[in-house]
Design a protein around this motif. Sequence first.
Motif, mmCIF file in Angstrom:
data_model
loop_
_atom_site.group_PDB
_atom_site.id
_atom_site.type_symbol
_atom_site.label_atom_id
_atom_site.label_comp_id
_atom_site.label_asym_id
_atom_site.label_seq_id
_atom_site.Cartn_x
_atom_site.Cartn_y
_atom_site.Cartn_z
ATOM 1 N N SER A 76 0.809 -1.222 0.000
ATOM 2 C CA SER A 76 0.000 0.000 0.000
ATOM 3 C C SER A 76 0.839 1.267 0.000
ATOM 4 O O SER A 76 0.296 2.361 -0.175
ATOM 5 N N ALA A 77 2.151 1.161 0.196
ATOM 6 C CA ALA A 77 3.028 2.327 0.144
ATOM 7 C C ALA A 77 3.700 2.484 -1.218
ATOM 8 O O ALA A 77 3.930 3.596 -1.684
ATOM 9 N N LEU A 78 4.013 1.357 -1.874
ATOM 10 C CA LEU A 78 4.730 1.423 -3.145
ATOM 11 C C LEU A 78 3.865 1.942 -4.287
ATOM 12 O O LEU A 78 4.381 2.247 -5.361
ATOM 13 N N VAL A 79 2.568 2.053 -4.071
ATOM 14 C CA VAL A 79 1.700 2.596 -5.128
ATOM 15 C C VAL A 79 1.964 4.075 -5.357
ATOM 16 O O VAL A 79 1.651 4.613 -6.423
ATOM 17 N N PHE A 80 2.578 4.771 -4.390
ATOM 18 C CA PHE A 80 2.715 6.224 -4.473
ATOM 19 C C PHE A 80 3.961 6.656 -5.242
ATOM 20 O O PHE A 80 5.068 6.206 -4.948
ATOM 21 N N ARG A 81 3.759 7.547 -6.189
ATOM 22 C CA ARG A 81 4.884 8.131 -6.919
ATOM 23 C C ARG A 81 5.701 9.042 -5.991
ATOM 24 O O ARG A 81 5.162 9.664 -5.078
ATOM 25 N N ASP A 82 6.981 9.146 -6.274
ATOM 26 C CA ASP A 82 7.902 10.047 -5.576
ATOM 27 C C ASP A 82 8.175 9.655 -4.129
ATOM 28 O O ASP A 82 8.892 10.366 -3.430
ATOM 29 N N MET A 83 7.614 8.552 -3.676
ATOM 30 C CA MET A 83 7.894 8.062 -2.324
ATOM 31 C C MET A 83 8.773 6.823 -2.468
ATOM 32 O O MET A 83 8.280 5.700 -2.519
ATOM 33 N N ASP A 84 10.056 7.046 -2.565
ATOM 34 C CA ASP A 84 11.001 5.980 -2.889
ATOM 35 C C ASP A 84 11.847 5.555 -1.698
ATOM 36 O O ASP A 84 11.976 4.365 -1.403
ATOM 37 N N VAL A 85 12.426 6.537 -1.009
ATOM 38 C CA VAL A 85 13.369 6.230 0.066
ATOM 39 C C VAL A 85 12.638 5.628 1.266
ATOM 40 O O VAL A 85 12.991 4.556 1.760
ATOM 41 N N GLY A 86 11.591 6.296 1.724
ATOM 42 C CA GLY A 86 10.905 5.870 2.932
ATOM 43 C C GLY A 86 10.070 4.616 2.783
ATOM 44 O O GLY A 86 9.686 4.008 3.788
ATOM 45 N N THR A 87 9.789 4.226 1.551
ATOM 46 C CA THR A 87 9.031 2.990 1.321
ATOM 47 C C THR A 87 9.938 1.805 1.007
ATOM 48 O O THR A 87 9.437 0.692 0.810
ATOM 49 N N ALA A 88 11.254 2.050 0.960
ATOM 50 C CA ALA A 88 12.209 1.006 0.542
ATOM 51 C C ALA A 88 11.800 0.421 -0.802
ATOM 52 O O ALA A 88 11.874 -0.784 -1.021
ATOM 53 N N LYS A 89 11.385 1.291 -1.695
ATOM 54 C CA LYS A 89 10.964 0.859 -3.031
ATOM 55 C C LYS A 89 12.143 0.222 -3.761
ATOM 56 O O LYS A 89 13.298 0.671 -3.604
ATOM 57 N N PRO A 90 11.897 -0.833 -4.525
ATOM 58 C CA PRO A 90 12.996 -1.381 -5.329
ATOM 59 C C PRO A 90 13.647 -0.283 -6.165
ATOM 60 O O PRO A 90 12.964 0.626 -6.659
ATOM 61 N N THR A 91 14.952 -0.356 -6.298
ATOM 62 C CA THR A 91 15.668 0.672 -7.043
ATOM 63 C C THR A 91 15.318 0.621 -8.527
ATOM 64 O O THR A 91 14.743 -0.356 -9.013
#
Length: 312
Positions: free
Chosen positions: A39-54
């Motif tokens: 539910s966090a990775l759906v958001f654009r521009d939220m990369d660092v705090g969501t630990a989104k895959p690089t």
Amino acid sequence: MNKLPPAIFIMGPTASGKTAAAMHLLESGLPVELISVDSALVFRDMDVGTAKPTREELQRAPHHLIDIIDPTEVYSAAQFRSDARALMDDITARGKIPVLVGGTMLYFNTLEQGIHDLPEADAALRTSLHAEALAIGWPKMHEKLAALDPITAARLSPNDSQRIERAIEICILAGRPMSAILAEPAQDTLAYNLLKIALLPSDRAVLHQRIEARYDAMLAGGLIDEVNMLREKYALNLDLPSMRCVGYRQTWEYLDDEIDLKTSREKGIAATRQLAKRQMTWLRSMEQLQTIDCSGTQMSAEALKLVRTFLP
């Protein structure tokens, strides 16, 4: 023999190594496609705090349902289910196997078990509930929920404002507890042969160490700058689901000089541990799980072995 098409769930608490395990399946040559269940990775521009895959990881192993909405928007479990089912059907039609990977257990549960007949959100009621919460605080609202629906209240933190508000809203609109509705059979369950893999730690201290190390890496990687950028780029507030994500609220409070950086870090790590605890509670309530120790070094190899045994 099960004639339903196969699908794979890779689930686990935060920092358990879900992305690595899913990428290992793909890079092993299996005909799979990855769908993010987060539910966090759906958001654009939220990369660092969501630990989104690089970006490099996403090029190697593309994930569906990442970066699909702005942080000002809302994405429901029902919308996830609709999107995920359409993707699963498309992936299956192309002769591949959908692998759903993430830690949002509500999404997994809604996808597998179907939709319950819950009332839609009521803007006027939510405004009223929010005003009441501002006056008395969320712990008191939690007490109000306990009087309406003690079963739901027992599984929610007294400060879980989003879920408390929704549960009270449902009780009022439906005229009965949300837990009673959820106890009834859901509509339209998932018609797939599922392999459900749960990455769980044999030693919770190892997971806690990973959580702390990852949070420190987020801070070193620019979490504060990211939240600053988000506040400048978008019309955000702390009531939005995006800003309820672990790490973002605590950083926001630091930027507003409500707490110092040390306290912000401590609160962020504590909130992440609480999230992991809730995720593990969800997982232990699920049936037909294949469990792998995420504390070990052979986790990805063990997941691959399970998948190879599962597939025809």
